[in-house]
Design a protein around this motif. Structure first.
Motif, PDB file in Angstrom:
ATOM      1  N   GLY A 110      -3.068   6.412   9.013  1.00 40.42           N
ATOM      2  CA  GLY A 110      -3.433   5.808   7.724  1.00 40.42           C
ATOM      3  C   GLY A 110      -4.917   5.834   7.414  1.00 40.42           C
ATOM      4  O   GLY A 110      -5.314   5.926   6.247  1.00 40.42           O
ATOM      5  N   TYR A 111      -5.782   5.777   8.462  1.00 42.33           N
ATOM      6  CA  TYR A 111      -7.222   5.610   8.213  1.00 42.33           C
ATOM      7  C   TYR A 111      -8.098   6.709   8.829  1.00 42.33           C
ATOM      8  O   TYR A 111      -9.267   6.798   8.501  1.00 42.33           O
ATOM      9  N   GLU A 112      -7.528   7.507   9.762  1.00 43.50           N
ATOM     10  CA  GLU A 112      -8.333   8.619  10.294  1.00 43.50           C
ATOM     11  C   GLU A 112      -7.841   9.950   9.724  1.00 43.50           C
ATOM     12  O   GLU A 112      -8.611  10.722   9.157  1.00 43.50           O
ATOM     13  N   GLN A 113      -6.525  10.173   9.825  1.00 45.83           N
ATOM     14  CA  GLN A 113      -5.991  11.439   9.294  1.00 45.83           C
ATOM     15  C   GLN A 113      -5.673  11.342   7.800  1.00 45.83           C
ATOM     16  O   GLN A 113      -5.580  12.362   7.116  1.00 45.83           O
ATOM     17  N   GLY A 114      -5.446  10.144   7.324  1.00 51.09           N
ATOM     18  CA  GLY A 114      -5.211   9.956   5.889  1.00 51.09           C
ATOM     19  C   GLY A 114      -3.879  10.479   5.374  1.00 51.09           C
ATOM     20  O   GLY A 114      -3.682  10.606   4.176  1.00 51.09           O
ATOM     21  N   VAL A 115      -2.947  10.771   6.301  1.00 51.82           N
ATOM     22  CA  VAL A 115      -1.654  11.311   5.856  1.00 51.82           C
ATOM     23  C   VAL A 115      -0.642  10.213   5.548  1.00 51.82           C
ATOM     24  O   VAL A 115       0.420  10.476   4.999  1.00 51.82           O
ATOM     25  N   PHE A 116      -0.943   8.985   5.945  1.00 54.31           N
ATOM     26  CA  PHE A 116      -0.117   7.821   5.629  1.00 54.31           C
ATOM     27  C   PHE A 116      -0.979   6.844   4.822  1.00 54.31           C
ATOM     28  O   PHE A 116      -2.222   6.960   4.800  1.00 54.31           O
ATOM     29  N   ALA A 117      -0.318   5.879   4.175  1.00 54.10           N
ATOM     30  CA  ALA A 117      -1.060   4.885   3.397  1.00 54.10           C
ATOM     31  C   ALA A 117      -2.041   4.140   4.303  1.00 54.10           C
ATOM     32  O   ALA A 117      -1.714   3.879   5.457  1.00 54.10           O
ATOM     33  N   PRO A 118      -3.225   3.814   3.808  1.00 58.41           N
ATOM     34  CA  PRO A 118      -3.705   3.999   2.439  1.00 58.41           C
ATOM     35  C   PRO A 118      -4.429   5.330   2.205  1.00 58.41           C
ATOM     36  O   PRO A 118      -5.069   5.488   1.164  1.00 58.41           O
ATOM     37  N   GLY A 119      -4.343   6.274   3.148  1.00 54.80           N
ATOM     38  CA  GLY A 119      -4.880   7.618   2.904  1.00 54.80           C
ATOM     39  C   GLY A 119      -6.379   7.754   3.079  1.00 54.80           C
ATOM     40  O   GLY A 119      -7.021   8.548   2.408  1.00 54.80           O
ATOM     41  N   ILE A 179       0.827  -1.217   0.000  1.00 48.47           N
ATOM     42  CA  ILE A 179       0.000   0.000   0.000  1.00 48.47           C
ATOM     43  C   ILE A 179       0.857   1.261   0.000  1.00 48.47           C
ATOM     44  O   ILE A 179       0.427   2.302  -0.473  1.00 48.47           O
ATOM     45  N   TRP A 180       2.074   1.167   0.520  1.00 50.21           N
ATOM     46  CA  TRP A 180       2.947   2.349   0.528  1.00 50.21           C
ATOM     47  C   TRP A 180       3.497   2.644  -0.861  1.00 50.21           C
ATOM     48  O   TRP A 180       3.715   3.796  -1.207  1.00 50.21           O
ATOM     49  N   ASP A 181       3.742   1.603  -1.688  1.00 43.24           N
ATOM     50  CA  ASP A 181       4.166   1.843  -3.077  1.00 43.24           C
ATOM     51  C   ASP A 181       3.059   2.613  -3.797  1.00 43.24           C
ATOM     52  O   ASP A 181       3.314   3.566  -4.534  1.00 43.24           O
ATOM     53  N   THR A 182       1.822   2.186  -3.565  1.00 37.88           N
ATOM     54  CA  THR A 182       0.674   2.831  -4.202  1.00 37.88           C
ATOM     55  C   THR A 182       0.527   4.272  -3.711  1.00 37.88           C
ATOM     56  O   THR A 182       0.290   5.185  -4.487  1.00 37.88           O
ATOM     57  N   PHE A 183       0.706   4.439  -2.394  1.00 36.03           N
ATOM     58  CA  PHE A 183       0.543   5.774  -1.788  1.00 36.03           C
ATOM     59  C   PHE A 183       1.559   6.767  -2.376  1.00 36.03           C
ATOM     60  O   PHE A 183       1.254   7.938  -2.579  1.00 36.03           O
ATOM     61  N   CYS A 184       2.775   6.269  -2.647  1.00 34.83           N
ATOM     62  CA  CYS A 184       3.828   7.137  -3.223  1.00 34.83           C
ATOM     63  C   CYS A 184       3.410   7.689  -4.589  1.00 34.83           C
ATOM     64  O   CYS A 184       3.906   8.728  -5.012  1.00 34.83           O
ATOM     65  N   GLU A 185       2.543   6.964  -5.265  1.00 35.71           N
ATOM     66  CA  GLU A 185       2.135   7.414  -6.610  1.00 35.71           C
ATOM     67  C   GLU A 185       1.044   8.481  -6.551  1.00 35.71           C
ATOM     68  O   GLU A 185       0.709   9.100  -7.557  1.00 35.71           O
ATOM     69  N   LYS A 186       0.478   8.661  -5.346  1.00 38.12           N
ATOM     70  CA  LYS A 186      -0.632   9.597  -5.220  1.00 38.12           C
ATOM     71  C   LYS A 186      -0.100  11.030  -5.195  1.00 38.12           C
ATOM     72  O   LYS A 186       0.797  11.353  -4.397  1.00 38.12           O
ATOM     73  N   GLU A 187      -0.649  11.855  -6.055  1.00 34.56           N
ATOM     74  CA  GLU A 187      -0.249  13.267  -6.155  1.00 34.56           C
ATOM     75  C   GLU A 187      -0.250  13.939  -4.771  1.00 34.56           C
ATOM     76  O   GLU A 187      -1.262  13.902  -4.071  1.00 34.56           O
ATOM     77  N   GLY A 188       0.879  14.508  -4.392  1.00 34.45           N
ATOM     78  CA  GLY A 188       0.941  15.290  -3.156  1.00 34.45           C
ATOM     79  C   GLY A 188       1.067  14.483  -1.867  1.00 34.45           C
ATOM     80  O   GLY A 188       1.160  15.058  -0.791  1.00 34.45           O
ATOM     81  N   ALA A 189       1.069  13.153  -1.960  1.00 34.02           N
ATOM     82  CA  ALA A 189       1.099  12.352  -0.732  1.00 34.02           C
ATOM     83  C   ALA A 189       2.465  12.406  -0.039  1.00 34.02           C
ATOM     84  O   ALA A 189       2.560  12.399   1.188  1.00 34.02           O
ATOM     85  N   ILE A 190       3.523  12.457  -0.825  1.00 29.61           N
ATOM     86  CA  ILE A 190       4.887  12.448  -0.267  1.00 29.61           C
ATOM     87  C   ILE A 190       5.505  13.828  -0.525  1.00 29.61           C
ATOM     88  O   ILE A 190       5.506  14.309  -1.668  1.00 29.61           O
ATOM     89  N   ALA A 191       6.034  14.435   0.532  1.00 25.39           N
ATOM     90  CA  ALA A 191       6.474  15.843   0.461  1.00 25.39           C
ATOM     91  C   ALA A 191       7.368  16.136  -0.734  1.00 25.39           C
ATOM     92  O   ALA A 191       7.188  17.147  -1.412  1.00 25.39           O
ATOM     93  N   ASP A 192       8.336  15.258  -1.008  1.00 23.65           N
ATOM     94  CA  ASP A 192       9.259  15.546  -2.114  1.00 23.65           C
ATOM     95  C   ASP A 192       8.913  14.726  -3.364  1.00 23.65           C
ATOM     96  O   ASP A 192       9.720  14.627  -4.288  1.00 23.65           O
ATOM     97  N   GLY A 193       7.740  14.149  -3.381  1.00 23.27           N
ATOM     98  CA  GLY A 193       7.269  13.404  -4.552  1.00 23.27           C
ATOM     99  C   GLY A 193       8.083  12.146  -4.841  1.00 23.27           C
ATOM    100  O   GLY A 193       8.036  11.611  -5.949  1.00 23.27           O
ATOM    101  N   SER A 194       8.794  11.651  -3.831  1.00 25.34           N
ATOM    102  CA  SER A 194       9.717  10.533  -4.077  1.00 25.34           C
ATOM    103  C   SER A 194       9.039   9.174  -3.947  1.00 25.34           C
ATOM    104  O   SER A 194       7.862   9.064  -3.571  1.00 25.34           O
ATOM    105  N   ASP A 195       9.799   8.134  -4.259  1.00 26.65           N
ATOM    106  CA  ASP A 195       9.316   6.757  -4.106  1.00 26.65           C
ATOM    107  C   ASP A 195      10.461   5.908  -3.555  1.00 26.65           C
ATOM    108  O   ASP A 195      11.486   6.455  -3.140  1.00 26.65           O
ATOM    109  N   VAL A 196      10.276   4.603  -3.542  1.00 19.86           N
ATOM    110  CA  VAL A 196      11.333   3.748  -2.979  1.00 19.86           C
ATOM    111  C   VAL A 196      11.899   2.779  -4.006  1.00 19.86           C
ATOM    112  O   VAL A 196      12.372   1.702  -3.643  1.00 19.86           O
TER     113      VAL A 196
END
Ligand code: GCO
Length: 445
Positions: free
Chosen positions: A182-191, A42-59
């Motif tokens: 991940g599920y209340e604030q939505g700032v971590f996967a799965p958002g 789910i974190w790989d997917t989250f990285c692809e979400k526009e604006g989810a990761i501050a520097d737009g990076s992935d792993v």
């Protein structure tokens, strides 16, 4: 304030059996995200979400630990620690989270554990550090009984293959973060942003933890098994009764929710009332599952928190130093927390499984003089020793983290490592904090 204070402790006072380690997590360092059969989490997917990761990076590369295993093992050994805490990427060893195992994935962890054995370093394995296989999430993830059953099968398989070679195993890392961020604030996967979903996930993870504990014991009865929780002391921001009440509930949500459930087999009544309709659905056998005895609780401690019903708490108001994450440096909170856990729950064994700090590092003439991080670590080792002096059975301390790495929604912008990583060349450079740690652990500091 930022002065390096002389350590008021000696390594000898911890005794010969104390566990000294560094910690990492698979998703944050391994890279090789599409190599040798690993499937997305789910974190790989989250990285692809526009604006989810501050520097737009992935792993895709991260620290490239997967390909630099030997070098990193040498760095771990060079520190002089006797333990290493790492996590397994579930979707590397079982791409879909159920069904076929991926032998190439297991080979990696086999080489990792062998490398630790050759260097005389204990292996402390975490089964789940947030990277749920995407294929399981597609079928409902932690809201689906299926995923819960799959985790138990996965836990048993890891024990079957590696259990006899481990010093400890942990089921889940930080269920509060998984569920609330991940599920209340939505700032971590799965958002997701839904409190009732978050509390159901928090509950289902605890149930899964308890069932996995039982399953682990079936396969490896002698293996020390437990859970890792992120906890902080919570204070009211003022004497206002509303703030006092809020601090009590926040403490209930972050500390008592997990500890009461595991040690007393029930959730705190004040939190259940507070949640009302957002509280989880609890099946008849759930609380018995959750309260399956654990051998240890791992404590991840970074800072304390203040609760306020008005304006958000101003972290600079205490005058204490603040890290690059915006977290107050407050070592006394660690001692206070460890003592409280011991008093309230009579825990058999605690370990500080994560403690460390992000600061802006400057690479000058090939060196990083991270005096603030060094001082942070020293003051928290000192707080750990103070807790031991007060009779708390805290038997290990792990620095977060071995390497600078992918700091979740902050991407690579925040550096927690005691070893610097150049994300272009992937070169590792030990920072002053790691050189100090080596000296300290050699007993010559
Ligand atoms: C944690 C996380 C780490 C973070 C660290 C700093 O368990 O909270 O395990 O992955 O990187 O806490 O935020």
């Amino acid at each position: 304030m930022n002065q390096l204070t002389e350590p008021s402790f000696s390594k000898a006072e911890f005794g010969d059996n104390f566990v000294w380690g560094v910690a990492t997590a698979a998703f944050q360092i391994e890279g090789a995200a599409r190599t040798d059969g690993r499937a997305p989490s789910i974190w790989d997917t989250f990285c692809e979400k526009e604006g989810a990761i501050a520097d737009g990076s992935d792993v895709l590369i991260a620290c490239d630990h997967y390909n630099r295993l030997e070098e990193d093992l040498n760095h771990i050994a060079g520190l002089g620690v006797n333990a290493y805490r790492f996590s397994v990427s579930w979707s590397r060893v079982q791409p879909r989270g159920d069904g076929p195992w991926n032998e190439k994935g297991f080979d990696f962890y086999d080489r990792l554990i062998s490398g630790l054995e050759q260097r005389g370093i204990q292996a402390h394995l975490t089964l789940f550090h947030w990277d749920l296989p995407q294929a399981l999430d597609d079928r409902g993830g932690w809201l689906n009984d299926e995923a819960m059953d799959c985790f138990v099968v996965y836990a048993q398989e890891i024990c079957r293959r590696f259990g006899h070679r481990l010093a400890s195993i942990c089921t889940f890392n930080e269920p509060w973060v998984i569920s609330i961020l991940g599920y209340e604030q939505g700032v971590f996967a799965p958002g997701i942003k839904d409190r009732s979903v978050a509390m159901q996930v928090a509950h289902n993870i605890l149930v899964t933890h308890g069932r996995a504990m039982r399953a682990i014991r079936e396969v490896t009865p002698d293996l020390s098994a437990g859970i890792v929780l992120n906890m902080s002391p919570i204070y009211p921001a003022s004497d206002d009764p509303a703030d006092v009440e809020k601090a009590k509930i926040d403490d209930g949500l972050i500390v008592r929710w997990y500890m009461d459930a595991i040690y007393h087999g029930r959730y705190p009544a004040d939190v259940i009332t507070y949640l009302g309709a957002d509280g989880p659905m609890i099946k008849e056998t759930d609380m018995t599952d959750i309260s399956e005895p654990v051998d240890f609780v791992g404590v991840n401690y970074y800072t304390r928190n203040f609760s306020s019903t008005g304006n958000p708490w101003d972290v600079t108001s205490t005058g204490n130093q603040v890290t690059d994450m915006g977290w107050e440096v407050y070592p006394d909170g660690l001692c206070e927390l460890l003592c409280r856990l011991n008093d309230d729950y009579n825990v058999g064994k605690l370990m500080v499984t994560e403690n460390g700090a992000a600061f802006k590092d400057v690479l000058e003439d090939g060196q990083i003089n991270d005096i603030e991080r060094q001082s942070y670590i020293q003051s928290h080792i000192s707080a750990t020793l103070e807790a031991r002096h007060r009779g708390v059975p805290v038997e290990g301390y792990f620095v977060w983290s071995l390497l600078d790495n992918f700091e979740w929604a902050s991407g690579y912008e925040k550096r927690f490592g005691i070893i610097h990583v150049d994300y272009e060349s992937l070169e590792r450079t030990p920072k002053a904090s790691s050189l100090w740690l080596t000296e300290y652990l050699s007993g010559e500091s």
